[in-house]
Design a protein around this motif. Structure first.
Motif, mmCIF file in Angstrom:
data_model
loop_
_atom_site.group_PDB
_atom_site.id
_atom_site.type_symbol
_atom_site.label_atom_id
_atom_site.label_comp_id
_atom_site.label_asym_id
_atom_site.label_seq_id
_atom_site.Cartn_x
_atom_site.Cartn_y
_atom_site.Cartn_z
ATOM 1 N N UNK A 175 -13.087 -9.450 10.323
ATOM 2 C CA UNK A 175 -13.743 -8.550 9.371
ATOM 3 C C UNK A 175 -12.733 -7.993 8.352
ATOM 4 N N UNK A 176 -13.238 -7.674 7.165
ATOM 5 C CA UNK A 176 -12.363 -7.198 6.083
ATOM 6 C C UNK A 176 -11.541 -5.991 6.518
ATOM 7 N N UNK A 177 -12.159 -5.108 7.315
ATOM 8 C CA UNK A 177 -11.443 -3.900 7.722
ATOM 9 C C UNK A 177 -10.233 -4.241 8.598
ATOM 10 N N UNK A 178 -10.343 -5.314 9.343
ATOM 11 C CA UNK A 178 -9.185 -5.712 10.171
ATOM 12 C C UNK A 178 -8.056 -6.267 9.308
ATOM 13 N N UNK A 179 -8.423 -6.941 8.235
ATOM 14 C CA UNK A 179 -7.372 -7.423 7.323
ATOM 15 C C UNK A 179 -6.627 -6.240 6.715
ATOM 16 N N UNK A 180 -7.357 -5.118 6.584
ATOM 17 C CA UNK A 180 -6.760 -3.928 5.967
ATOM 18 C C UNK A 180 -5.847 -3.165 6.917
ATOM 19 N N UNK A 181 -5.882 -3.494 8.202
ATOM 20 C CA UNK A 181 -4.962 -2.815 9.130
ATOM 21 C C UNK A 181 -3.915 -3.779 9.682
ATOM 22 N N UNK A 182 -3.909 -5.006 9.202
ATOM 23 C CA UNK A 182 -2.927 -5.969 9.696
ATOM 24 C C UNK A 182 -1.548 -5.646 9.108
ATOM 25 N N UNK A 183 -0.602 -5.317 9.977
ATOM 26 C CA UNK A 183 0.747 -4.958 9.522
ATOM 27 C C UNK A 183 1.706 -6.125 9.662
ATOM 28 N N UNK A 184 2.961 -5.885 9.348
ATOM 29 C CA UNK A 184 4.002 -6.921 9.446
ATOM 30 C C UNK A 184 3.612 -8.199 8.720
ATOM 31 N N UNK A 185 2.942 -8.048 7.576
ATOM 32 C CA UNK A 185 2.625 -9.208 6.747
ATOM 33 C C UNK A 185 3.788 -9.524 5.811
ATOM 34 N N UNK A 186 4.489 -8.480 5.422
ATOM 35 C CA UNK A 186 5.627 -8.606 4.498
ATOM 36 C C UNK A 186 5.268 -9.258 3.169
ATOM 37 N N UNK A 187 4.005 -9.062 2.766
ATOM 38 C CA UNK A 187 3.614 -9.381 1.394
ATOM 39 C C UNK A 187 3.992 -8.198 0.501
ATOM 40 N N UNK A 188 3.887 -8.385 -0.798
ATOM 41 C CA UNK A 188 4.197 -7.317 -1.749
ATOM 42 C C UNK A 188 2.904 -6.698 -2.258
ATOM 43 N N UNK A 189 2.912 -5.399 -2.452
ATOM 44 C CA UNK A 189 1.782 -4.679 -3.040
ATOM 45 C C UNK A 189 2.331 -3.981 -4.281
ATOM 46 N N UNK A 190 1.644 -4.125 -5.407
ATOM 47 C CA UNK A 190 2.199 -3.519 -6.620
ATOM 48 C C UNK A 190 1.119 -3.072 -7.595
ATOM 49 N N UNK A 191 1.502 -2.170 -8.470
ATOM 50 C CA UNK A 191 0.593 -1.605 -9.459
ATOM 51 C C UNK A 191 1.054 -1.994 -10.859
ATOM 52 N N UNK A 192 0.119 -2.517 -11.643
ATOM 53 C CA UNK A 192 0.418 -2.956 -13.011
ATOM 54 C C UNK A 192 -0.908 -2.967 -13.768
#
Lengths: 303, 303
Positions: free
Chosen positions: A239-256
Motif C-alpha cells: 500500500x502507498x502508506x507503507x511506501x511512505x514509511x519505508x526507511x533506509x532507501x537512501x534516495x534523495x528528496x529535494x525541493x525545486x
C-alpha cells in the motif's frame, strides 16, 4: 525517557539546534556527518554478513554527504567489539570497508576500538562542498524524490517472514535493504541546478524525513501518497502508506520549482508540493489533495 | 581474538597505518581525533556522576588535540543510551558538555543517538593546527613530560579499595582520575619551540605510550624510572614502576634537545633520552642507565 529530538535539544541553544543530518562548516568548506549501526537495533548478524555491514555503514554516511552537496573526503571509524569477535569477521569487514573507501575516494584517517557486549560501528564522515544543500524550500516548490520507495521495507519484511517475495523482486528488495547504494552520482547532477532549494536523503521514511525537512525549511509540505514512485512488481503488493514509511532507501528528496522532467540518468518523480503555512507535513491521498490521510504510524524509529 | 593494533592493521595499507592518535589533514590544516568512553570498560556510573563523565570525555579528546599542536574547533557526539536512561542524567551530562564546549571554544556540530544495553559516548574532535606535532624524535633528544604521573592510578586504586588515601592527597588523586584536565595551555607554549621534535599525551601510561612514541619515531627511547615526577605526598606510597603504568594522566610527553629548564608555568621534567637503535623502549632504573628493568605488566589495556 526522552526521545531523540528532546535529547538533541539538551545539547544546543534553541537557536542552534541542528536541522540537517550534516553540519556545514563554512570555514573549511566541509560538511560533517556521523551515523552509527548497532547490532540488534540496526542490523542482525544472521542477516548481514560483514561485507554488507561495512558497505551499509559507509553508504548510509555517504548518502548524508551526497545529499548535503558534498564529495567524500575522509572518515573516522569507532568500533565496539564483543569479546568473542571473530578474526574472520573483522578481516572481511575491514576488507569491504577499505574497498568502499577506495571506490569513493574517502580516506580512513583513524578511529578507536572498545569492548562492548554487541557490535557497534560509529562512522564520522567529512565531505568537501562548494555549495551546501541544506533543508530549504520555497512556497510553490515541487517536492521530488529520486528512484523509488518501498523496496527496503519489503526486503526487511521478507527477512522477518511478514512478506514472501520471489524471483527478481526478492533479489531487488534484499539488495535494497541489505546493500543500499547512496545516490552520489545523481546528487552531483542535482547540485548543479541553481534553483534547487534544498535536499536531504531518505533514511527514515518519507513521513518522518519530510516532516523534518518541512520544519527545517519553515514551510508546509504536502505529500501525495499515490505519487510515491514504486518498483513495478512491488506496486500491487505494498500500500502507498507503507511506501511512505519505508526507511533506509537512501534516495534523495529535494525541493525545486515545478516542471522538472524525468530523463535517462535523471530518475526523479514529483511527490508533493510546498505551500505557505505552519511548518510541518500534511499527507494527501493523491495530487488532487481532495483527501487527507492521517497515518497511524510514522514508521520505525531506531531510538 | 585480535588485539587493537592487529585490528588497526586490517584497515590500512602497511605504509598508511596511523601512528598518531590524531590524524593530520594538510588540506584543511586540521587534526582529527576520536575517543570513546564505555560504561564498565572506561567508567562506572557509581564513581562518575554525569558532569564528570562529560568533562572527561571532552578533556580526553582535547588532550589529543592539544598534544597534536591544535586548537579545538568542533566536535561530534555519538551516544549509545540504555532504555532506562534517566532524563536527569542526560540533562546534567548535556549541561556539563555544553560548558566544556563553551570554555574551550569548541562547537558541537552534530551527532547521533542509538539504543544500547549500556552507556557509550564516542566523540570526534577537530582542531585547527599551524604546525602539527607528530610522534617524531631525534637521536640525542631528551624525553620530557609535563606535571607528574601516578595520581590517576592512585585515584583509581582508592576507588577500588586497593589504596587508602586521605586528606588533600585523596582529593588530588580523585580529581586527577575523575576530572582530568588537558594541558592545552602548556601545549600552546611548547608548540612555539622550534626545536620541539614530537609530542603526544599521556593516556595509557608511560610504558605503553613511550613504546608507541618510539616506534612511530623510529628511534630507541630510554626511560629513567626514578626521574618520573610524582606528587610529593604520593611519592613514598607508589613505586616508580607504578607511576610508569598510570594512564589517563593527560600530561604531555615530548622530545626536544636536552637542557630545557623548569620555570613557573613551564612545569617539565626530563624522564629519559632518545638514542639511535632499534625502535622501541628500554626502561632503566635511573638516569645512570646502570640497571635495566623488565616490567611484568605494561599497565591497563582498555581493549
Amino acid at each position: 525517557m526522552l526521545d531523540e529530538l528532546q535529547i538533541i535539544d539538551l545539547f544546543f541553544e534553541k537557536s542552534e539546534v541542528p536541522v540537517d543530518d550534516c553540519a556545514y562548516l563554512p570555514e573549511t568548506s566541509q560538511i560533517i556527518t556521523g551515523d552509527s549501526m548497532v547490532e540488534n537495533t540496526h542490523f542482525r548478524l544472521d542477516w548481514h554478513p560483514p561485507e554488507l555491514l561495512a558497505r551499509k555503514l559507509f553508504q548510509s554516511n555517504l548518502s548524508d554527504v551526497a545529499a548535503g552537496g558534498g564529495d567524500p573526503q575522509w572518515c573516522l571509524l569507532q568500533m565496539g567489539l564483543p569479546g568473542n569477535a571473530e578474526e574472520q569477521f573483522l578481516k572481511r569487514f575491514a576488507a569491504a570497508f577499505r574497498e568502499e573507501c577506495k571506490e569513493n575516494r574517502c580516506k580512513l584517517i583513524g578511529g578507536d576500538t572498545f569492548r562492548n557486549t554487541t557490535y557497534i560501528f560509529s562512522l564520522t564522515m567529512a565531505g568537501r562542498v562548494r555549495r551546501p544543500l541544506q533543508r530549504r524550500a520555497h512556497p510553490g516548490d515541487a517536492i521530488y524524490m529520486t528512484g523509488t520507495a518501498g523496496l527496503s521495507l519489503a526486503g526487511m519484511k521478507h527477512l522477518t517472514g511478514e512478506m514472501k517475495l520471489t524471483g527478481s523482486l526478492q533479489k531487488r528488495a534484499l539488495e535494497r535493504h541489505l546493500a543500499p547504494v547512496a545516490r552520489l552520482d545523481l546528487a552531483r547532477k542535482l547540485r548543479e541546478m541553481p534553483d534547487l532549494h534544498g535536499m536531504m536523503d531518505l533514511s527514515d521514511g518519507l513521513l518522518q524525513d519530510l516532516e523534518r525537512f518541512a520544519r527545517a525549511a519553515g514551510q508546509r509540505f504536502h505529500l501525495h501518497l499515490h505519487s510515491i514512485p514504486c518498483d513495478d512488481e512491488l506496486l500491487p503488493l505494498m500500500p502507498a502508506l507503507e511506501r511512505a514509511i519505508s526507511g533506509e532507501e537512501y534516495e534523495l528528496v529535494f525541493c525545486a520549482p515545478a516542471g522538472l522532467q524525468q530523463a535517462p540518468g535523471f530518475d526523479i518523480t514529483q511527490i508533493g508540493r510546498v505551500i505557505t503555512g505552519p511548518p510541518g507535513l500534511t499527507v494527501f491521498e493523491d495530487s488532487s489533495e481532495g483527501k487527507i490521510v492521517i497515518p497511524e504510524s510514522r514508521g520505525f524509529e531506531h531510538f
